[in-house]
Design an enzyme around this catalytic site. Structure first.
Site, PDB file in Angstrom:
ATOM      1  CE  LYS A 163      -4.261  -1.758   2.100  1.00 58.50           C
ATOM      2  NZ  LYS A 163      -5.251  -1.596   3.179  1.00 58.50           N
ATOM      3  CE  LYS A 220     -14.003  -2.229  -0.913  1.00 59.15           C
ATOM      4  NZ  LYS A 220     -14.762  -2.505   0.310  1.00 59.15           N
ATOM      5  CE  LYS A 264     -11.522 -10.072  -5.476  1.00 62.77           C
ATOM      6  NZ  LYS A 264     -10.900 -10.297  -4.149  1.00 62.77           N
TER       7      LYS A 264
END
Length: 327
Positions: free
Chosen positions: A111, A195, A192
């Site tokens: 991240k 969102k 995939k």
């Protein structure tokens, strides 16, 4: 009954992939475990968030989970930020965590590459996650392979604390769910459906309207073969559509393959759109009822009252053992 704890991240809009790949699994678990479900809103702010949007998503996502089948009578549902014992315990655990083990968390490494300025919170949030788990003596925490390391950290911290102060925490086990249907992006079926994707054309959101859903499915990327069969490697687009139909019809892939073997791509897409719209409209009907009824606040208030009592008792035990406070 064994206790299970899981979190519902409020960091994005829920998609069809969220429902098929994750929420359906939680619906199944609620009949097998004493289920604690919390909204980890404190985790969400480890990366930049729009405050108004975050607050809106918290309520919307809880309502959507309820609409998808999460039963408030079978789950204890609460907001992480409303129970201050989570952050209090996190500090105590931070003081028992070594820099080396915290720096080995792969989620932080992944991240931190996405942002120019990385917060200390992003570095330490696995310890807050450990507090989320250990505060309630959870037996199992359902996680993907990428999150298993965080449950292992919680186990290490629990073991270290127990060895130093006497038995206090239960050692949680990661629960790796059986691989459910993995729903791919409609425009890039090798990726995939997420969102967090920047291109929403390949995503079906649970609050999309009927026309938008049909347009996205009819525009799904396929191939020029015009033969319908399941082959994720060579026919990822068609295989993704078959997977969606299978997951929503409860037919296995072989049965779906047989059903559509003589269809052209346009007719296949139409039937997939029909079943997706039917399911999503059913979810949306319940969602709007819950948003208008005050049920979300009622569920969260009830859950908070239960967990605050559990958490306070556990935290007071910890304070006494560590030597803090006047207890």
């Amino acid at each position: 009954m064994k206790r299970l704890l899981t979190g519902l991240q409020p960091s994005g809009e829920l998609t069809l992939g969220s429902f098929i790949g994750g929420i359906k699994q939680s619906v199944k678990f609620q009949d097998e475990y004493e289920s604690f479900i919390f909204v980890p809103d404190l985790h969400a702010i480890t990366v930049p968030q729009d405050p108004l949007l975050l607050k809106e998503r918290i309520k919307k996502n809880v309502a959507l989970y309820l609409a998808c089948g999460i039963d408030p009578n079978k789950n204890i549902i609460y907001l992480q930020s409303e129970n201050l014992y989570h952050t209090n315990l996190s500090w105590i655990l931070e003081c028992h965590t070594y820099m080396g083990e915290a720096s080995r968390m792969t989620q932080f490494k992944d991240k931190s590459k996405r942002y120019d300025n990385v917060s200390v919170g992003l570095f330490t949030y696995p310890i807050l996650m450990a507090a989320d788990i250990l505060l309630y003596d959870a037996d199992f925490v359902p996680v993907g392979i990428d999150q298993k390391q965080h449950v292992e950290l919680a186990r290490d911290l629990a073991g270290r604390f127990n060895n130093k102060y006497g038995t206090t925490f239960k050692l949680p086990e990661p629960l790796i769910p059986k691989i459910g249907a993995k729903i791919m992006d409609l425009q890039n079926p090798t990726k995939k459906m997420s969102k967090s994707s920047e291109d929403i054309k390949g995503l079906i959101f649970l609050l999309d309207n009927e026309d938008v859903i049909r347009k996205k499915i009819m525009s799904a990327v396929t191939d020029s073969d015009n033969k319908v069969y399941f082959d994720p490697e060579n026919k990822p687009g068609i295989s993704n559509l078959l997977t969606i139909y299978s997951a929503l019809s409860d037919l296995d892939i072989k049965q779906v393959e047989e059903k559509f073997k003589n269809y052209n791509y346009g007719n296949l897409k139409k039937e997939v759109a029909d079943i997706v719209i039917e399911k999503i409209l059913e979810i949306q009907k319940k969602y709007h009822e819950y948003m208008d009824s005050g049920l979300v606040d009622e569920v969260l208030n009830k859950g908070l009252k239960i967990v605050q009592e559990i958490a306070q008792n556990k935290y007071n035990e910890i304070l006494k053992k560590v030597g803090l406070g006047r207890i």
